[in-house]
Design an enzyme around this catalytic site. Structure first.
Site, PDB file in Angstrom:
ATOM      1  N   LYS A   1       0.815  -1.282  -0.063  1.00 17.13           N
ATOM      2  CA  LYS A   1      -0.051  -0.163  -0.015  1.00 17.13           C
ATOM      3  C   LYS A   1       1.022   1.301  -0.037  1.00 17.13           C
ATOM      4  CE  LYS A   1      -1.891   2.918   2.955  1.00 17.13           C
ATOM      5  NZ  LYS A   1      -1.982   4.113   2.267  1.00 17.13           N
TER       6      LYS A   1
ATOM      7  N   GLU B   1       9.485   1.178  11.086  1.00 16.66           N
ATOM      8  CA  GLU B   1      10.638   2.271  10.877  1.00 16.66           C
ATOM      9  C   GLU B   1       9.773   3.663  11.016  1.00 16.66           C
ATOM     10  OE1 GLU B   1      12.104   5.247   9.927  1.00 16.66           O
ATOM     11  OE2 GLU B   1      11.984   4.516   7.832  1.00 16.66           O
TER      12      GLU B   1
ATOM     13  N   CYS C   1      12.407  11.274   8.084  1.00 15.53           N
ATOM     14  CA  CYS C   1      12.312  10.827   9.611  1.00 15.53           C
ATOM     15  C   CYS C   1      13.678  11.246  10.302  1.00 15.53           C
ATOM     16  CB  CYS C   1      12.117   9.211   9.478  1.00 15.53           C
ATOM     17  SG  CYS C   1      13.256   8.362   8.659  1.00 15.53           S
TER      18      CYS C   1
ATOM     19  N   GLU D   1       8.169  15.883  16.423  1.00 16.79           N
ATOM     20  CA  GLU D   1       8.594  15.762  15.004  1.00 16.79           C
ATOM     21  C   GLU D   1       7.644  16.614  14.182  1.00 16.79           C
ATOM     22  OE1 GLU D   1       9.914  12.376  12.003  1.00 16.79           O
ATOM     23  OE2 GLU D   1       8.018  11.805  12.982  1.00 16.79           O
TER      24      GLU D   1
END
Length: 506
Positions: A197, A272, A306, A409
């Protein structure tokens, strides 16, 4: 859109791809969603529609899982010799390189990133990953174990590595194609089949990639793509009882949901996830080198990385000089559409992400931070990009670590700069985060570098460099930055079961 860096024929190829609605790929065929519904793929530089993509749902995930199981059980895949599996992966890498301009242009349109980045990183890394993992099928060996069984039996004990079966892969929008390949390459090298996906914001390059997978000679159903929202398609993949392993890259919040959904059949899970990486400057570092590297560490890929070096800790002796250098570089970065060769930083991926990043900038101001550069929309953009999702490269001086922009973040081009004095306090502050994905260290003193590298709780430490990765080097995080390691030999263990075989020789 300019034509300076790709041929007219490449532009024509991409326009043909975008000219009709793009279906999913299940069992080797392009198909519509079971519901017949579609959603729009949006150009982040203009806010306008690129094309329509099939809007999948759990019924489509069922179709894809059925196709993947059929392919896994088919002798044409299951009994394929390791060297032949490697040849398919090499052939796929060849095709990616042959279609590099097309794939990069598609990625730049869909994600917004500069065309040069899409070609070098997304496309170049994808080919490199498939080439690296193409060497593993014939080399991923089991072992003979010197056991000491009770009763003095004469036995042989050996291990084998076997594919898990059907792998569910859920990938993000920041590096759409290469993040898909991070999952596909080791999964295929070890003999699995895949239901993939892509992020609904950036499905196009993955759909084109899977066409190349079929062209390379992989049997139908070995790789299937279901497009649609994470809340429906991603959730169905994570919970599906016919999937034996799920590999996810994305936010920590969604990673938690994936892990919980996977408990139904106790499928294997690798995650992750997010990061809030400290980039640390020691007093003996070169200020000019650091300023250039720190800007690249946060503004690369519009900060949508990231591992972005979003917390810049600068020793008090160098603080003013480094801050001035970073601010100068931030102000000189050319922001524009990714397809313009002059662009150094493109738009954010979506209106939602634009709103999120702008909200963080405002919170930084409200909580006492000083916006030293950027903080708004670039003033020099042409009128045709008025609807685009652009944010200036932004630098915020943070008086302390308590600001929201320091703690959370952001996933955008927003750098917080903080001052430090004592090493022990620096280590405490660097580690005072729920994340532990990466960190940077800048110094001429190797003793200090290695001491800090040992003290920082993160999966990757860069010393006098930043954002380097390689297919041979494992990548992953501590704490809430994830489970497991992708790339390198370590990735193979994520996609296999180890079987122990005992033989009585007596």
């Amino acid at each position: 859109m300019t034509t300076d860096t790709v041929s007219q024929s490449t532009h024509a190829t991409v326009q043909r791809f975008l000219s009709t609605p793009v279906g999913m790929l299940i069992g080797g065929r392009r198909v519509e969603a079971t519901s017949g519904n579609w959603f729009d793929s949006i150009d982040p530089a203009t806010g306008s529609r690129l094309t329509s993509v099939a809007l999948g749902d759990p019924a489509d995930v069922d179709r894809a899982v059925t196709a993947a199981h059929a392919a896994f059980d088919d002798p044409s895949w299951q009994r394929l010799a390791p060297l032949d599996r490697g040849r398919l992966l090499h052939r796929l890498a060849d095709l990616i390189e042959e279609h590099a301009d097309e794939l990069a242009l598609l990625e730049s349109y869909d994600n917004g990133k500069p065309l040069s980045v899409a070609r070098a990183v997304d496309v170049g890394t994808s080919a490199k990953l498939f080439r690296y993992f193409a060497g593993w099928p014939s080399k991923y060996e089991g072992a003979t174990i010197p056991v000491s069984p009770r009763g003095g039996l004469d036995v042989l004990n050996y291990t084998t590595h076997e594919p898990i079966g059907v792998v569910g892969a859920i990938v993000p929008w920041n590096f759409p194609m290469s993040m898909a390949v991070w999952k596909l390459a080791p999964a295929l090298a070890t003999g699995n089949t895949v239901v993939l996906k892509p992020a609904e914001e950036t499905s196009l390059s993955t759909l084109r990639l899977v066409e190349l997978i079929h062209e390379a000679g992989f049997p139908p159903g070995v790789v299937n793509v279901v497009t649609g929202p994470g809340a429906t398609v991603g959730a169905a993949i994570a919970a599906h009882p016919g999937i034996g392993k799920v590999a996810f890259t994305g936010s920590t919040a969604v990673g938690r949901a994936v892990a919980i959904a996977a408990t139904g059949n106790l499928k294997k899970v690798s995650l992750e996830l997010g990061g809030k990486s400290p980039n640390i400057v020691l007093p003996d570092a070169d200020p000019d080198t650091v300023a250039a590297a720190a800007a690249e560490a946060i503004f690369f890929n519009q900060g949508q990385t990231c591992t972005a070096g979003s917390r810049l800790y600068v020793h008090a002796d160098l603080y003013d000089e480094v801050l001035s250098g970073v601010v100068d570089r931030a102000r000189r970065i050319v922001v524009g559409p990714g397809t313009d060769p002059a662009t150094e930083m493109g738009p954010l991926v979506s209106a939602k992400q634009h709103k999120t990043v702008c909200g963080y900038v405002e919170s930084g101001r409200a909580e006492g931070g000083r916006v030293a550069a950027g903080g708004g929309r670039p003033a020099t953009l042409a009128s045709e990009y008025a609807g685009g999702f652009f944010v200036e490269p932004t630098v915020i001086e943070a008086p302390d670590d308590g600001l929201t922009v320091v703690q959370e973040e952001i996933f955008g081009p927003v750098l917080t700069v903080l001052r430090w004095h004592e090493t022990d306090d620096l280590i405490r502050r660097a580690n005072a985060s729920p994340y532990g994905l990466a960190a940077g260290i800048w110094t001429r003193d190797l003793t200090s570098a290695h001491t800090l590298a040992r003290a920082i709780r993160a999966g990757t430490i860069w010393i006098n460099c930043y954002n380097l990765t390689d297919p041979a080097s494992p990548f992953g995080g501590y704490k809430e930055s994830g489970w497991g390691r992708e790339m390198g030999r370590a990735a193979l263990d994520l996609y296999t079961e180890t079987k122990s075989v005992w033989v009585n020789l007596g």
